[in-house]
Design a protein around this motif. Structure first.
Motif, PDB file in Angstrom:
ATOM      1  N   VAL A 187       1.123  -1.601  -0.015  1.00 10.53           N
ATOM      2  CA  VAL A 187      -0.106   0.250   0.311  1.00 10.53           C
ATOM      3  C   VAL A 187       1.177   1.256  -0.471  1.00 10.53           C
ATOM      4  CG1 VAL A 187      -1.822  -1.156   1.339  1.00 10.53           C
ATOM      5  CG2 VAL A 187      -0.220  -0.156   2.597  1.00 10.53           C
ATOM      6  N   ASP A 188       0.042   2.302  -0.405  1.00  7.48           N
ATOM      7  CA  ASP A 188       1.313   3.732   0.281  1.00  7.48           C
ATOM      8  C   ASP A 188       2.044   3.907   0.938  1.00  7.48           C
ATOM      9  OD1 ASP A 188      -0.112   4.177  -2.803  1.00  7.48           O
ATOM     10  OD2 ASP A 188      -1.619   5.979  -1.839  1.00  7.48           O
ATOM     11  N   PHE A 189       1.071   3.957   2.536  1.00  8.44           N
ATOM     12  CA  PHE A 189       2.145   3.887   3.466  1.00  8.44           C
ATOM     13  C   PHE A 189       3.503   2.654   2.783  1.00  8.44           C
ATOM     14  CE2 PHE A 189      -2.667   4.314   4.990  1.00  8.44           C
ATOM     15  CZ  PHE A 189      -1.810   5.051   5.121  1.00  8.44           C
ATOM     16  N   VAL A 214      14.967  -3.551   3.384  1.00 12.37           N
ATOM     17  CA  VAL A 214      13.675  -3.456   3.871  1.00 12.37           C
ATOM     18  C   VAL A 214      13.191  -4.437   2.513  1.00 12.37           C
ATOM     19  CG1 VAL A 214      11.698  -2.159   3.432  1.00 12.37           C
ATOM     20  CG2 VAL A 214      13.632  -1.248   4.276  1.00 12.37           C
ATOM     21  N   THR A 215      12.613  -5.311   2.667  1.00  6.73           N
ATOM     22  CA  THR A 215      11.631  -5.980   1.956  1.00  6.73           C
ATOM     23  C   THR A 215       9.707  -5.933   2.424  1.00  6.73           C
ATOM     24  OG1 THR A 215      12.797  -7.627   2.315  1.00  6.73           O
ATOM     25  CG2 THR A 215      10.331  -8.955   1.516  1.00  6.73           C
ATOM     26  N   VAL A 216       9.625  -5.563   0.985  1.00  3.38           N
ATOM     27  CA  VAL A 216       8.191  -5.892   1.313  1.00  3.38           C
ATOM     28  C   VAL A 216       7.009  -6.844   0.813  1.00  3.38           C
ATOM     29  CG1 VAL A 216       5.851  -3.840   0.029  1.00  3.38           C
ATOM     30  CG2 VAL A 216       7.651  -3.036   0.367  1.00  3.38           C
ATOM     31  N   CYS A 217       5.958  -7.002   0.919  1.00  3.64           N
ATOM     32  CA  CYS A 217       5.252  -8.754   1.110  1.00  3.64           C
ATOM     33  C   CYS A 217       3.703  -8.105   0.901  1.00  3.64           C
ATOM     34  CB  CYS A 217       5.962  -9.877   1.363  1.00  3.64           C
ATOM     35  SG  CYS A 217       5.174 -11.282   1.561  1.00  3.64           S
ATOM     36  N   ASP A 218       3.203  -8.898  -0.462  1.00  2.91           N
ATOM     37  CA  ASP A 218       2.032  -8.885  -0.605  1.00  2.91           C
ATOM     38  C   ASP A 218       1.043 -10.201  -0.961  1.00  2.91           C
ATOM     39  OD1 ASP A 218      -0.827  -8.287  -1.565  1.00  2.91           O
ATOM     40  OD2 ASP A 218      -0.287  -6.201  -0.739  1.00  2.91           O
ATOM     41  N   ALA A 219       0.726 -10.692  -1.214  1.00  3.66           N
ATOM     42  CA  ALA A 219       0.063 -11.909  -2.180  1.00  3.66           C
ATOM     43  C   ALA A 219      -0.753 -11.701  -3.130  1.00  3.66           C
ATOM     44  CB  ALA A 219      -1.233 -12.584  -1.281  1.00  3.66           C
ATOM     45  N   ARG A 220      -0.915 -10.781  -3.555  1.00  4.74           N
ATOM     46  CA  ARG A 220      -0.856  -9.542  -4.798  1.00  4.74           C
ATOM     47  C   ARG A 220       0.118  -9.247  -5.946  1.00  4.74           C
ATOM     48  NH1 ARG A 220      -4.754  -5.060  -2.255  1.00  4.74           N
ATOM     49  NH2 ARG A 220      -2.637  -5.074  -0.881  1.00  4.74           N
ATOM     50  N   PRO A 221       0.736 -10.342  -6.942  1.00  2.40           N
ATOM     51  CA  PRO A 221       1.073 -10.182  -7.742  1.00  2.40           C
ATOM     52  C   PRO A 221       1.372  -8.334  -8.350  1.00  2.40           C
ATOM     53  CG  PRO A 221       0.000 -12.316  -7.927  1.00  2.40           C
ATOM     54  CD  PRO A 221      -0.173 -11.031  -7.131  1.00  2.40           C
ATOM     55  N   ASP A 264       4.062 -12.928  -2.583  1.00  2.00           N
ATOM     56  CA  ASP A 264       3.217 -14.173  -1.755  1.00  2.00           C
ATOM     57  C   ASP A 264       2.791 -14.081  -0.099  1.00  2.00           C
ATOM     58  OD1 ASP A 264       3.494 -17.145  -0.605  1.00  2.00           O
ATOM     59  OD2 ASP A 264       5.901 -16.930  -0.470  1.00  2.00           O
ATOM     60  N   TRP A 265       1.489 -15.160  -0.433  1.00  2.00           N
ATOM     61  CA  TRP A 265       1.578 -14.880   0.970  1.00  2.00           C
ATOM     62  C   TRP A 265       1.940 -14.783   1.963  1.00  2.00           C
ATOM     63  CZ3 TRP A 265      -3.877 -15.271   1.964  1.00  2.00           C
ATOM     64  CH2 TRP A 265      -4.804 -15.584   0.777  1.00  2.00           C
ATOM     65  N   PRO A 266       1.585 -13.314   3.087  1.00  2.00           N
ATOM     66  CA  PRO A 266       2.677 -13.420   4.299  1.00  2.00           C
ATOM     67  C   PRO A 266       2.982 -13.650   5.074  1.00  2.00           C
ATOM     68  CG  PRO A 266       0.678 -11.109   3.942  1.00  2.00           C
ATOM     69  CD  PRO A 266       0.439 -12.162   3.015  1.00  2.00           C
ATOM     70  N   VAL A 277       2.871  -4.612   9.726  1.00  2.00           N
ATOM     71  CA  VAL A 277       1.648  -5.258   9.271  1.00  2.00           C
ATOM     72  C   VAL A 277       1.309  -4.318   9.333  1.00  2.00           C
ATOM     73  CG1 VAL A 277      -0.274  -6.691   9.386  1.00  2.00           C
ATOM     74  CG2 VAL A 277       2.275  -7.861  10.278  1.00  2.00           C
ATOM     75  N   LEU A 278       0.900  -3.802   7.555  1.00  2.00           N
ATOM     76  CA  LEU A 278       0.095  -2.632   7.051  1.00  2.00           C
ATOM     77  C   LEU A 278      -0.905  -3.218   6.472  1.00  2.00           C
ATOM     78  CD1 LEU A 278       2.656  -0.548   5.752  1.00  2.00           C
ATOM     79  CD2 LEU A 278       2.159  -0.923   8.070  1.00  2.00           C
ATOM     80  N   THR A 279      -1.823  -4.278   6.010  1.00  2.79           N
ATOM     81  CA  THR A 279      -2.577  -4.366   5.271  1.00  2.79           C
ATOM     82  C   THR A 279      -4.176  -4.278   6.223  1.00  2.79           C
ATOM     83  OG1 THR A 279      -2.669  -7.034   6.301  1.00  2.79           O
ATOM     84  CG2 THR A 279      -1.808  -6.494   4.145  1.00  2.79           C
ATOM     85  N   HIS A 280      -4.230  -3.938   7.143  1.00  2.00           N
ATOM     86  CA  HIS A 280      -5.723  -4.072   7.890  1.00  2.00           C
ATOM     87  C   HIS A 280      -6.602  -5.477   7.494  1.00  2.00           C
ATOM     88  CE1 HIS A 280      -6.281  -0.701   5.586  1.00  2.00           C
ATOM     89  NE2 HIS A 280      -5.188  -0.032   6.039  1.00  2.00           N
ATOM     90  N   ASP A 281      -6.365  -6.489   6.986  1.00  3.72           N
ATOM     91  CA  ASP A 281      -7.467  -7.265   6.266  1.00  3.72           C
ATOM     92  C   ASP A 281      -6.929  -8.238   7.405  1.00  3.72           C
ATOM     93  OD1 ASP A 281      -8.904  -9.064   5.212  1.00  3.72           O
ATOM     94  OD2 ASP A 281      -8.072  -8.301   2.785  1.00  3.72           O
ATOM     95  N   ALA A 282      -7.880  -9.048   7.457  1.00  5.25           N
ATOM     96  CA  ALA A 282      -7.893  -9.405   8.797  1.00  5.25           C
ATOM     97  C   ALA A 282      -7.804 -11.454   8.403  1.00  5.25           C
ATOM     98  CB  ALA A 282      -9.516 -10.455   9.453  1.00  5.25           C
TER      99      ALA A 282
END
Length: 378
Positions: free
Chosen positions: A217-219, A234-241, A258-260, A277-282
């Motif tokens: 995300v932007d943050f 720094v590593t940024v990880c997100d399940a959405r390619p 990848d899945w976090p 953790v910046l996703t704030h998605d359960a």
């Protein structure tokens, strides 16, 4: 001394003698920590600082004196003087002790080896005797991250007396290197190792600590920039390619699709690692935080409103996460700075990580009394 490693490496490679002034003790509000150094070569060129400017001139003079006269290492103490406003001293009110010694690179190949490791980004350490018998003062021993030891070439009594307690110094130096910390250690003072009590300052250059940012995300973009500025890998990880791309996060050292929780379970972490953790998605947060809170990382923070935080705690408790683990969670993430923009929020998060790392309160200094600078013991 590793704060000026690049220049020292150049001088050593050029076989250029220099005087090295090292901060070996601080008290009160001294501006720079133990291990910080200043160096002066034979041409009068200077690199580094020991006080942020207060006593640099006096230390420079000492360096020139030791370098030109080939004297033994000498110690000097600087503190604030109420008697003479123009006396050389620390205006901040603290005290510091400085060790000044002559370094001849041709006699210290181990120092070149350690500086080469630092220049290559690999872990290395240099142990320096800062208190003990005069003939041993300033003597150094170098270590690389793979466990190798490089000792300065020295003959006579000096060479004989290093050996009995070298193993003790090596063990403590490598422990500090693994922890990524510099500090003083005490060795000797017994009949089995060395009769004299010696104080050794261990300078370490560890691999960069990791900052794992989950949520493209932007943050995350702003936090990855400030994280890198602070020295994190720094590593940024997100399940959405589609969102986890290097183009969106140019300041990150790596971007992972990848899945976090799966990535976190497979990657390397240690006590210096910060997990944000910046996703704030359960569906992402809960398995990820369940994993993160069970690991020996230094910091775990999660973004979200207070309502999100309460709901997150309920779900984590339902997942049987122990209360002791939940107590480690920094949520909502960051300090209360009134942040709104991604950049302001990144500063808020980074400030909390810094405060947590140094066990500080994070409150304004105007509300506190006593020393400004926190000192941690190795």
């Amino acid at each position: 001394m590793l704060n000026i490693a690049d220049t020292l490496r150049t001088w050593c490679r050029e076989r250029r003698p220099f005087a090295l002034a090292t901060v070996i003790r601080v008290s009160g509000s001294a501006p720079l920590p133990v291990g910080t150094a200043l160096a002066v070569d034979a041409d009068g060129d200077v690199i580094g600082s020991v006080s942020g400017g207060c006593v640099e001139g006096a230390v420079y003079e000492l360096c020139q004196q030791v370098l030109k006269s080939d004297e033994r290492p000498t110690r000097a103490r600087f503190g604030y003087s109420d008697d003479d406003a123009f006396a050389v001293g620390l205006t901040c009110g603290g005290e510091l002790d400085v060790l000044v010694q002559r370094i001849d690179p041709t006699d210290q190949p181990h120092l070149i080896a350690a500086l080469d490791e630092v220049a290559s980004g690999r872990p290395a350490a240099v142990a320096q005797i800062v208190d003990g018998p005069e003939e041993l003062l300033g003597r150094t021993l170098g270590f690389t991250g793979d466990g190798s030891t490089h000792e300065a070439a020295a003959g006579g009594e000096q060479g004989k007396r290093w050996e009995p307690w070298e193993r003790s110094v090596a063990g403590q130096a490598r422990a500090l290197l693994r922890a990524g910390r510099s500090g003083r250690v005490e060795v000797g003072g017994d009949t089995t190792t060395c009769p004299e009590r010696l104080s050794v300052l261990v300078h370490t250059h560890a691999s960069r600590p990791r900052m794992l940012i989950f949520g493209a995300v932007d943050f995350a973009g702003a936090l990855s920039e400030i994280g890198r500025f602070l020295g994190y890998r720094v590593t940024v990880c997100d399940a959405r390619p589609v969102f986890a791309t290097p183009a969106r996060f140019p300041h990150a050292d790596e971007v992972v699709a990848d899945w976090p929780h799966r990535y976190l379970a497979a990657t390397e972490v240690d006590a210096r690692t910060a997990v944000c953790v910046l996703t704030h998605d359960a569906k992402f947060d809960i398995p990820l935080l369940r994993q993160a809170l069970s690991l020996p990382v230094g910091y775990v923070g999660a973004m979200g409103s207070r309502r999100t935080h309460q709901h997150r705690l309920e779900l984590l408790r339902e997942a049987d996460i122990p209360e002791a683990h939940l107590a480690r969670l920094h949520s909502p993430i960051g300090l209360d700075l009134g942040a709104h923009t991604p950049e302001e929020t990144a500063i808020s998060i980074a400030a909390e990580i810094i405060a947590h790392t140094h066990q500080a309160s994070g409150t304004p200094l105007t509300r506190h009394t006593g020393p400004i600078h926190h000192r941690t013991t190795p």
